[in-house]
Design an enzyme around this catalytic site. Structure first.
Site, PDB file in Angstrom:
ATOM      1  N   TRP A  74       0.894  -1.163   0.000  1.00 51.54           N
ATOM      2  CA  TRP A  74       0.000   0.000   0.000  1.00 51.54           C
ATOM      3  C   TRP A  74       0.925   1.204   0.000  1.00 51.54           C
ATOM      4  O   TRP A  74       1.631   1.456   0.976  1.00 51.54           O
ATOM      5  CB  TRP A  74      -0.877  -0.019   1.246  1.00 51.54           C
ATOM      6  CG  TRP A  74      -1.985   0.992   1.241  1.00 51.54           C
ATOM      7  CD1 TRP A  74      -3.191   0.877   0.626  1.00 51.54           C
ATOM      8  CD2 TRP A  74      -1.992   2.256   1.914  1.00 51.54           C
ATOM      9  NE1 TRP A  74      -3.949   2.004   0.860  1.00 51.54           N
ATOM     10  CE2 TRP A  74      -3.239   2.864   1.645  1.00 51.54           C
ATOM     11  CE3 TRP A  74      -1.078   2.937   2.697  1.00 51.54           C
ATOM     12  CZ2 TRP A  74      -3.591   4.109   2.143  1.00 51.54           C
ATOM     13  CZ3 TRP A  74      -1.429   4.190   3.196  1.00 51.54           C
ATOM     14  CH2 TRP A  74      -2.675   4.772   2.918  1.00 51.54           C
ATOM     15  N   ASN A 100       7.744  -3.087   5.746  1.00 51.81           N
ATOM     16  CA  ASN A 100       6.494  -2.411   6.067  1.00 51.81           C
ATOM     17  C   ASN A 100       6.831  -1.315   7.069  1.00 51.81           C
ATOM     18  O   ASN A 100       7.574  -1.571   8.018  1.00 51.81           O
ATOM     19  CB  ASN A 100       5.510  -3.418   6.686  1.00 51.81           C
ATOM     20  CG  ASN A 100       4.219  -2.768   7.144  1.00 51.81           C
ATOM     21  OD1 ASN A 100       3.853  -1.694   6.666  1.00 51.81           O
ATOM     22  ND2 ASN A 100       3.529  -3.407   8.060  1.00 51.81           N
ATOM     23  N   LYS A 483     -19.955   2.746   5.896  1.00 52.84           N
ATOM     24  CA  LYS A 483     -19.947   1.453   5.199  1.00 52.84           C
ATOM     25  C   LYS A 483     -20.462   1.620   3.781  1.00 52.84           C
ATOM     26  O   LYS A 483     -19.905   1.086   2.833  1.00 52.84           O
ATOM     27  CB  LYS A 483     -20.835   0.474   5.984  1.00 52.84           C
ATOM     28  CG  LYS A 483     -20.358  -0.918   6.043  1.00 52.84           C
ATOM     29  CD  LYS A 483     -19.299  -1.201   7.092  1.00 52.84           C
ATOM     30  CE  LYS A 483     -18.124  -0.276   7.110  1.00 52.84           C
ATOM     31  NZ  LYS A 483     -17.224  -0.461   8.222  1.00 52.84           N
ATOM     32  N   GLU A 486     -17.976   3.587   1.528  1.00 51.34           N
ATOM     33  CA  GLU A 486     -16.701   2.886   1.400  1.00 51.34           C
ATOM     34  C   GLU A 486     -16.754   1.770   0.349  1.00 51.34           C
ATOM     35  O   GLU A 486     -15.809   1.586  -0.406  1.00 51.34           O
ATOM     36  CB  GLU A 486     -16.385   2.327   2.796  1.00 51.34           C
ATOM     37  CG  GLU A 486     -15.265   1.376   2.916  1.00 51.34           C
ATOM     38  CD  GLU A 486     -15.036   0.933   4.360  1.00 51.34           C
ATOM     39  OE1 GLU A 486     -16.003   0.860   5.147  1.00 51.34           O
ATOM     40  OE2 GLU A 486     -13.890   0.630   4.676  1.00 51.34           O
ATOM     41  N   LYS A 599      -6.726  -2.338   4.929  1.00 55.43           N
ATOM     42  CA  LYS A 599      -7.327  -2.772   6.180  1.00 55.43           C
ATOM     43  C   LYS A 599      -6.636  -2.145   7.379  1.00 55.43           C
ATOM     44  O   LYS A 599      -7.272  -1.751   8.341  1.00 55.43           O
ATOM     45  CB  LYS A 599      -7.229  -4.304   6.257  1.00 55.43           C
ATOM     46  CG  LYS A 599      -7.865  -4.913   7.496  1.00 55.43           C
ATOM     47  CD  LYS A 599      -9.360  -4.942   7.371  1.00 55.43           C
ATOM     48  CE  LYS A 599     -10.050  -5.551   8.569  1.00 55.43           C
ATOM     49  NZ  LYS A 599     -11.465  -5.124   8.624  1.00 55.43           N
TER      50      LYS A 599
END
Ligand code: M6R
Length: 604
Positions: A74, A100, A483, A486, A599
């Site tokens: 990401w 990361n 929600k 998204e 996430k």
């Protein structure tokens, strides 16, 4: 917020790496890559896009070997291109690294290396690591020493795994970004998170900040940065691979919505005693919270909505409390002292904003507590205490079952704090606990009888979607809107019901359905607010029990069973999760991996 996997074993590493990357894609999916010791050196294959695209590209590559590393990204430094994808190497591909986190001093390190003849090909901060290792190898250091010296130079946060050409060894280090080790006989795994290797082992060691591990055919050596041995005991995780798979559902999100009866049963198991009206929270003995004068809850996104729910529950129970966005906390934190309890609410336990708020609160002298899903996460380990929501792995980027488990956990916590601080359990505990015990069954009923698919289809062509609620229904309205936007990419907003008339009503048209949540707290006022929108043309979808007055006026109805007002919002939330899911499905959206999101957000 990237995903790391590493494997040292006897079989071909590639399959393990690709499975691990697929399991980790929820951590980022801009680009992916692998590196394998293939007998004649390190072979690297990487590209922008999802793991599926990497798999396609790998067909003709020669990637056989039993030691390898992989990464799903990401982006933080540089766009998601093939070049910026991990693993990164030095010019000679003698060293390959996956990382990361964020190397804060990468610019200075890069310049320093460039003046010594190193050439860089990517925009990433990570690329300095293989170059540094190579630099120290060239200087004559042994491999392990070169790795340690390179790590010692890094400022910022990292979980790093490196391999050096010709060696059956992985070198790894952790500071501020998660890294776990999995062990199964003579197979060893390194990963950002446990689901990466659940197919292969449930025996896990959670690394601590400052740990350096060396993994080879003979086992795992745990040390600190200076090379002193440290003891890290393996734990057995009770998540199974099937749990981490889709289990027959089209999407993880749908599976996770349907897992709520189970996850909520787990959340309350052994914690409530409905017959005697008592709550027992593991090692939080009666009186633990005595002296707490006020509670601040810090969190982001969906977890913030759960935190808001928790703070309203605390206020209603008579405890001064405030929910704060963790990313605003550094500039707007209310004063704290040692009578303040600061609760970090975070599914992953790795959200950078939330960790920063937690650390700031601890520095200011507050008592800290983390409410999280992930045992061994940074937030769980850094806070004075931790409470686990026990929801099991959540893979869909959109949080669903973890929201309901957070709310239940915070509801119990609110009652416990009130009990300890006010000297008597809040009056309604004998009503609430039996309803909490019944909650898994009640949610099962909602799931079985939901008309959400029909409602989503009926309002499919609309322009904007509003969600309103009052009291404990307000955080549910915010969560319903989050929600919806998204995963559908449609405009959605949540409001306190009473706020519509203070501005947002100007937006209301027949193209703006209003989902009105009725939780039993001043419902007549919410009904009036819904009618005000309806009068101006908006269709109203009432989320309420069958015999509720709202059903008579509503254009559509999403039915929830009667329950205690303290948890009724959770039933409404399940209906709204399903509406969002079906609306996104009709639009053919990538539900489990919405664009631009990840996430676990480990950057500020
Ligand atoms: O892991 P956390 O709970 O700390 O994550 C915080 C947010 O990034 C997260 O809740 C996010 O808003 C949800 N995944 C959205 O569905």
């Amino acid at each position: 917020m990237c995903g790391i996997i590493g494997h040292v074993g006897t079989g071909n590493a590639l399959e393990t790496l690709l499975t691990g990357l697929e399991n980790l894609e929820y951590r980022g999916y801009d680009s992916a890559g692998v590196a394998v010791q293939n007998g004649s050196g390190i072979a690297v294959q990487k590209r922008s896009g999802k793991v599926e695209e990497l798999k396609e590209s790998i067909r003709d590559a020669h990637l056989e070997g039993c030691v390898g590393i992989g990464h799903t990204r990401w982006s933080t430094h540089g766009p998601p291109t093939d070049t910026n994808a991990h693993p990164h190497t030095d010019e000679t591909t003698d060293v390959a690294v996956v990382h990361n986190g964020i190397i804060e001093n990468y610019a200075e390190l890069r310049e320093w290396l460039c003046t010594r003849g190193h050439e860089f090909t990517s925009d990433t901060d990570t690329e300095v690591i293989p170059h540094l290792i190579q630099y120290y190898l060239d200087e004559g250091s042994e491999s392990e020493a070169a790795f340690r010296r390179a790590i010692d130079e890094l400022e910022g946060s990292y979980a790093v795994t490196a391999m050096i050409s010709g060696e059956h060894v992985l070198y790894a280090a952790r500071k501020g970004s998660p890294l776990v080790v999995g062990v199964e006989d003579d197979e060893f795994f390194l990963a950002s998170d446990v689901p990466a290797f659940l197919e292969y082992t449930d025996s896990v060691v959670y690394l601590e900040d400052g740990d350096v591990v060396i993994v080879d055919d003979g086992g795992v050596e745990f040390t600190d940065l200076e090379g002193n041995p440290v003891t890290r005991d393996p734990e057995t995780v009770d998540w199974d691979p099937e749990q981490a798979g889709k289990g027959g559902y089209d999407h993880f999100m749908l599976k996770e919505i349907h897992e709520q009866p189970t996850s909520l049963a787990q959340a309350v198991e052994g914690r409530i005693d409905p017959e005697n009206g008592r709550i027992a929270l593991e090692n939080f003995e009666s009186g633990t919270f005595e002296g707490v004068e006020s509670v601040q809850l810090v969190a982001c996104g969906t977890s913030y909505h759960a935190a808001l729910y928790g703070s309203l529950a605390l206020n209603q129970a008579g405890i001064r409390s405030k929910a704060l966005l963790a990313n605003e906390y550094s500039v707007s934190a209310p004063p704290v002292d040692d009578d303040t309890l600061v609760v970090a609410v975070t599914q992953s336990g790795e959200t950078a904003d939330t960790l920063n708020a937690l650390r700031r609160a601890a520095r200011a002298g507050a008592r800290t507590l983390t409410v999280t899903n992930v045992v061994g996460s940074t937030a769980a380990r850094e806070a004075d205490d931790a409470l686990f929501i026990r929801a099991g792995p959540e893979i869909g980027v959109a949080a669903t079952k973890t929201f309901s488990s957070q709310v239940v956990m915070l509801t119990l916590l609110a009652q416990r704090i009130a009990d300890d601080c006010l000297g008597a359990p809040p009056a309604d505990l004998e009503m609430l606990l039996p309803e909490l015990a019944r909650l898994p069954g009640t949610i099962e009923t909602v799931l079985e009888q939901s008309d959400a698919a029909a409602v989503a289809s009926r309002f499919q062509e609309c322009q904007s979607y509003f969600f309103i609620g009052r009291g404990l229904g307000y955080p549910v309205a915010l969560e319903g809107a989050l929600k919806f936007k998204e995963i559908t990419y449609e405009h959605a907003e949540g409001f306190a019901s009473g706020e519509l008339k203070h501005g947002p009503l100007a937006l209301v048209t027949p193209e703006t359905p209003v989902f009105a949540i009725f939780t039993g707290q001043e419902d007549e006022k919410t009904l009036k607010n819904a009618e005000e929108a309806q009068t101006r043309g908006a269709p109203v979808v009432a989320v309420c029990p069958d015999d509720h007055r709202a059903v008579d006026i509503a254009d559509a109805h999403l039915k929830i069973p009667e329950t205690d007002a303290d948890i009724s919002g959770l039933l409404a939330n399940v209906q709204l999760q399903l509406v969002s899911y079906h609306a996104a499905d009709l639009l053919d959206r990538p539900i489990d991996k919405p664009r631009n999101l990840a996430k676990s957000v480990t950057v500020e």
